[in-house]
Design an enzyme around this catalytic site. Structure first.
Site, short mmCIF file in Angstrom:
data_model
loop_
_atom_site.label_atom_id
_atom_site.label_comp_id
_atom_site.label_asym_id
_atom_site.label_seq_id
_atom_site.Cartn_x
_atom_site.Cartn_y
_atom_site.Cartn_z
N HIS A 87 0.81 -1.22 0.00
CA HIS A 87 0.00 0.00 0.00
C HIS A 87 0.85 1.27 0.00
O HIS A 87 0.32 2.35 -0.27
CB HIS A 87 -1.01 -0.01 1.16
CG HIS A 87 -0.44 0.34 2.49
ND1 HIS A 87 -0.19 -0.59 3.47
CD2 HIS A 87 -0.11 1.54 3.02
CE1 HIS A 87 0.28 0.03 4.55
NE2 HIS A 87 0.35 1.32 4.29
N ASP A 139 -0.63 -7.47 1.52
CA ASP A 139 -0.02 -6.14 1.55
C ASP A 139 1.48 -6.29 1.75
O ASP A 139 2.02 -6.03 2.81
CB ASP A 139 -0.66 -5.33 2.70
CG ASP A 139 -0.23 -3.88 2.67
OD1 ASP A 139 0.30 -3.42 1.62
OD2 ASP A 139 -0.41 -3.19 3.70
N GLY A 241 2.85 6.05 9.03
CA GLY A 241 4.26 6.31 8.73
C GLY A 241 5.15 5.14 9.07
O GLY A 241 6.30 5.08 8.65
N SER A 243 4.16 2.09 8.27
CA SER A 243 3.81 1.09 7.25
C SER A 243 5.04 0.57 6.54
O SER A 243 5.94 1.34 6.20
CB SER A 243 2.88 1.72 6.21
OG SER A 243 1.62 1.89 6.74
N GLY A 244 5.02 -0.70 6.26
CA GLY A 244 6.12 -1.31 5.52
C GLY A 244 7.27 -1.73 6.40
O GLY A 244 8.10 -2.53 5.99
#
Ligand SMILES: *[C@@H]1O[C@H](CO)[C@@H](O)[C@H](O)[C@H]1NC(C)=O
Ligand SMILES: *[C@@H]1O[C@H](CO)[C@@H](O)[C@H](O)[C@H]1NC(C)=O
Ligand SMILES: *[C@@H]1O[C@H](CO)[C@@H](O)[C@H](O)[C@H]1NC(C)=O
Ligand SMILES: *[C@@H]1O[C@H](CO)[C@@H](O)[C@H](O)[C@H]1NC(C)=O
Ligand SMILES: *[C@@H]1O[C@H](CO)[C@@H](O)[C@H](O)[C@H]1NC(C)=O
Ligand SMILES: *[C@@H]1O[C@H](CO)[C@@H](O)[C@H](O)[C@H]1NC(C)=O
Ligand SMILES: *[C@@H]1O[C@H](CO)[C@@H](O)[C@H](O)[C@H]1NC(C)=O
Length: 752
Positions: A87, A139, A241, A243-244
């Protein structure tokens, strides 16, 4: 650290990525030599309780930049490969060009020159074919670097789990990132990488929490390939922030990446743990993408004894976390009540909102909030809390920046020198999030706030029900302002009091706060500055707009999700309603004041209930008096009390002291021809709000044959502007508060 809101749900279909070198004809399952050492940072002391990480603790953590700024986190899994979340790179169904992105490795603080860090361009971004949005899973993304990373003490790859690898319920793991420290509260300078310990929640345990309808009656079905980590009680989480970025767990001296930060419902909310993409199920997909790249990621084997973990609660017997704030033994015994003592001032009341912070009106501290310097006498300030043997000392005063000019922001936060041990008392009050919707009819209480005079009418219940947002706005709002729909912060909160105003008592110079209860839990819903007259406060400033400021300052105030959410179609239909015009007499027309008329209104009746309460009735036909239900029936009582009706004397003589006047006079309007029409009966506790008679016409005329109704066509003929007029639509107004819609007809046994 805490978590990002659920991202917008884009519908998309990702086609195979151009330029990605993949060859699905090759078997991805072949064993690779484990020539890459992974998951072993150089030893370094780590502050486990703190949130700033030490440099080099998480050497696989990378920052993904786009347009010169940090957007997402990622983890180095091989010299040329970074694992992250899909995402981060898919906007509105389209994969963003790899050329826009760069990977920053070996960075600790993102403020200023990135010492020791190095940057790599991104050659390709790979996302599973069937990724269609975070809520559907998959994701995950792989980034191929344009050139290999330079490995060293601060840049090292993490180990990846095999598909068979299990991260058992209860396993302690760590999430890292430069994301927000709370909802909508960015990481402050110097942007040091944050770490937080999270516990893996088994699938059933997590689903149990997400099956609980939370605010907005929202549940979520977890999908295979998702992994939860966090705590039922919330408060520690990943956030926007992050994310990942990786969720890593230590096993046998190595760190394995269990998850990729994907999404959450808010950050750190109760019963809403963070959702990660589980890495283990993507072993085959990852191997397929990186095939031919040497050295590739390492997938060390898990030791068999780690395959089983703690017993996991199931969907049936799992326990959800209950609010830790807002519980009081009984209304009035508020365990969060804080009495602030400032030398030279009267005691001032506030509320404990966390272990270390008290919220109070800024006006408690006159002359001390004007400068940026701390008050000179802060050492002598004291805070008394329930069940605490000694007064607490104060470390810091943080006034609201708009406190001095905006009554709605008359707030300050006081930090205690030492956090208090929360228990039954003291216990913090719950605070509402900005989107909290206090339902019309919610049970509320007034509580001491600021410099409060002794409570008028000692023993008074101070109990109220919330009016709907629309009525509140129409009665006390600013003309022309649109009424916010449910879910948006209201402009005011209006209580309708359960008991009558006590005649002759005055509420001057008293501040009050409004506490509202949801499912047994109390929220600090509103605050009130000085009332403008002797009446009880009618409109409170909603506190929910200040939630972000309070949580930003305190980092741990008890902001709690809405607990009652039953606002269906019967909720307020704010869009179709318009407020009736105001005049100086209230919502409409003339409110007869016996003293002003110099004579009696011949149709007014004094209705005495149970020998003590008095309310106003209206003679609508010989033998029939109309009165408001709340005047006759008490809450919880089903029996009709002993009632006496006096005609021809309403307002003529003062009532004996023992009588309580239960309702304001009814609303009467005069027609062009000069006849008076009963338009509304006062709603309990209100002087300005009336239940319309128009909608009750059928019922009244069926019961009282002789009652005389003006034909609707007779209504529009009102005198022109000015004077004691009623707008034509008021006679047929609908949408009155339900509580007042029931009118009682009294048959007069003896006509006097
Ligand atoms: C997203 O895509 C839809 C349809 O392809 C388009 O109408 C819309 O404007 C796009 N939105 C953005 C923000 O690009
Ligand atoms: C994507 O495809 C893989 C392999 O067929 C499957 O395991 C996974 O559940 C799919 N994910 C989604 C979100 O459809
Ligand atoms: C309840 O949860 C425990 C783990 O906490 C588990 O061992 C037990 O089997 C569960 N009982 C039922 C009836 O599901
Ligand atoms: C203070 O008022 C200004 C102007 O209305 C507003 O932009 C700002 O957000 C307010 N500050 C806080 C902390 O609410
Ligand atoms: C806090 O209170 C609990 C229960 O009363 C007690 O067990 C604990 O020791 C207390 N902690 C501190 C730091 O006083
Ligand atoms: C309340 O205020 C009114 C008007 O300002 C004043 O006349 C009255 O004396 C005050 N009452 C009390 C109890 O302070
Ligand atoms: C909550 O949502 C469920 C399913 O979406 C629905 O059946 C139920 O009526 C809703 N409950 C309330 C109180 O709105």
């Amino acid at each position: 650290m805490s978590q990002h809101l659920l991202l917008p749900l884009a519908i998309l279909a990702i086609s195979p990525i151009p330029g990605a070198f993949q060859d699905s004809a090759l078997s991805p399952t072949q064993e690779e030599p484990e020539d890459l050492d992974c998951g072993r940072p150089e030893p370094s002391a780590r502050i486990m309780g703190g949130s700033d990480s030490q440099p080099g603790t998480w050497p696989w953590q990378v920052s993904l930049h786009q347009g010169g700024g940090h957007i997402c986190g990622g983890s180095l899994i091989a010299p040329s490969w970074v694992l992250s979340a899909a995402h981060c790179f898919v906007t509105n169904g389209t994969l963003e060009p790899a050329a826009e992105w760069s990977v920053v490795l070996g960075v600790h603080s993102q403020d200023g020159p990135l010492d020791g860090a190095h940057v790599r361009a991104v050659a390709a971004i790979l996302v599973p074919d069937n990724y269609s949005g975070v809520e559907s899973g998959a994701d995950v993304a792989l980034l191929r670097l344009a050139s290999p990373a330079r490995l060293g003490p601060t840049v090292r790859p993490v180990c990846l789990p095999r598909a068979s690898h299990r991260f058992a319920h209860g396993t302690a793991c760590w999430a890292t990132g430069w994301g927000d420290v709370q909802e909508a509260d960015p990481l402050p300078l110097p942007w040091v990488l944050q770490e937080v310990e999270l516990r893996v929640l088994g699938e059933a345990a997590c689903q149990c929490l997400y099956s609980r309808p939370g605010p907005f009656n929202l549940t979520f079905q977890l999908l295979p390939g998702m992994l939860c980590a966090g705590y039922p009680e919330g408060r520690r989480d990943t956030c926007q922030g992050d994310s990942g970025g990786p969720l890593v767990c230590k096993e046998g001296g190595r760190w394995f990446q269990a998850g990729i930060t994907s999404f959450g419902f808010g950050c750190g909310r109760r019963n809403r743990p963070g959702v990660f993409t589980a890495v283990a199920p993507y072993e085959a997909w990852i191997r397929e993408q990186v095939l031919g790249s040497e050295p590739g990621p390492a997938f060390p084997t898990q030791s068999p004894e780690l395959q089983s973990g703690l017993p996991e609660p199931t969907d049936e017997n799992c326990t959800i976390a209950l609010p830790e704030c807002g519980k009081a033994p009984r209304p009035g015994a508020w365990p969060w009540e804080a009495q602030v003592m400032v030398p030279g001032s009267r005691p001032c009341y506030g509320a404990l909102v966390s272990e270390s912070w008290v919220l109070a009106p800024a006006s408690c501290f006159p002359g001390r909030i004007s400068s940026d310097l701390p008050p000179r006498d802060l050492d002598n300030w004291r805070v008394m809390l329930p069940s605490r043997p000694r007064a607490e000392r104060v470390a810091r005063l943080v006034p609201h920046e708009n406190a001095s000019w905006d009554d709605a922001s008359n707030l300050a936060l006081l930090q205690l020198r030492a956090p208090v041990n929360l228990s039954v008392a003291p216990r913090p009050v719950c605070l509402p999030h900005p989107e909290h919707y206090f339902l019309p009819g919610s049970r509320c209480r007034l509580a001491r706030w600021g410099h409060t005079e002794p409570v008028p009418g000692a023993g008074s219940l101070l109990e109220a029900e919330l009016l709907g947002v629309w009525w509140c706005h129409c009665l006390y709002g600013r003309q022309g302002e649109s009424v916010p729909p449910p879910g948006e912060p209201p402009l005011a909160l209006c209580p309708a009091y359960q008991e009558e105003e006590v005649a002759g008592r005055c509420w001057n110079y008293s501040h009050w706060s409004l506490l509202c209860r949801e499912e047994g839990t109390w929220f600090l819903a509103g605050i009130r500055d000085l009332p403008s007259d002797c009446l009880r406060p009618r409109a409170f400033y909603p506190l929910q707009t200040h939630g972000p400021w309070i949580s930003h300052v305190t980092r741990g105030a008890y902001l709690e999700d809405q607990l009652a959410w039953d606002w269906g179609p019967e909720g307020e239909e704010t869009e179709t309603q318009t407020c009736p015009p105001h005049t100086e007499h209230g919502a409409c027309g003339l409110r007869p004041e016996p003293a002003l008329t110099g004579g009696l209104w011949p149709w007014l009746a004094e209705v005495h209930v149970a020998g003590e309460r008095v309310c106003t009735g209206i003679l609508v036909a010989p033998g029939w008096v109309l009165a408001a239900t709340h005047c006759i029936l008490r809450l919880g009582s089903t029996t009709v009390p002993y009632i006496e009706v006096y005609l021809g004397r309403a307002g003529a003589s003062p009532l004996p002291q023992s009588h309580q006047v239960t309702s304001a006079p009814p609303l009467l309007c005069q027609t062009e021809e000069g006849s008076w029409v009963l338009v509304g009966m006062a709603v309990r506790g209100s002087r300005d709000l009336f239940a319309a008679i128009g909608p009750e016409e059928t019922w009244i005329s069926q019961t009282v044959g002789e009652a005389h109704f003006l034909h609707p066509s007779g209504f529009p003929h009102w005198l022109p502007e000015g004077g004691d007029l009623c707008p034509p639509d008021m006679a047929r107004a609908s949408g009155s508060p339900r509580a007042a819609l029931f009118l009682l007809l009294l048959t007069l046994l003896i006509q006097g």
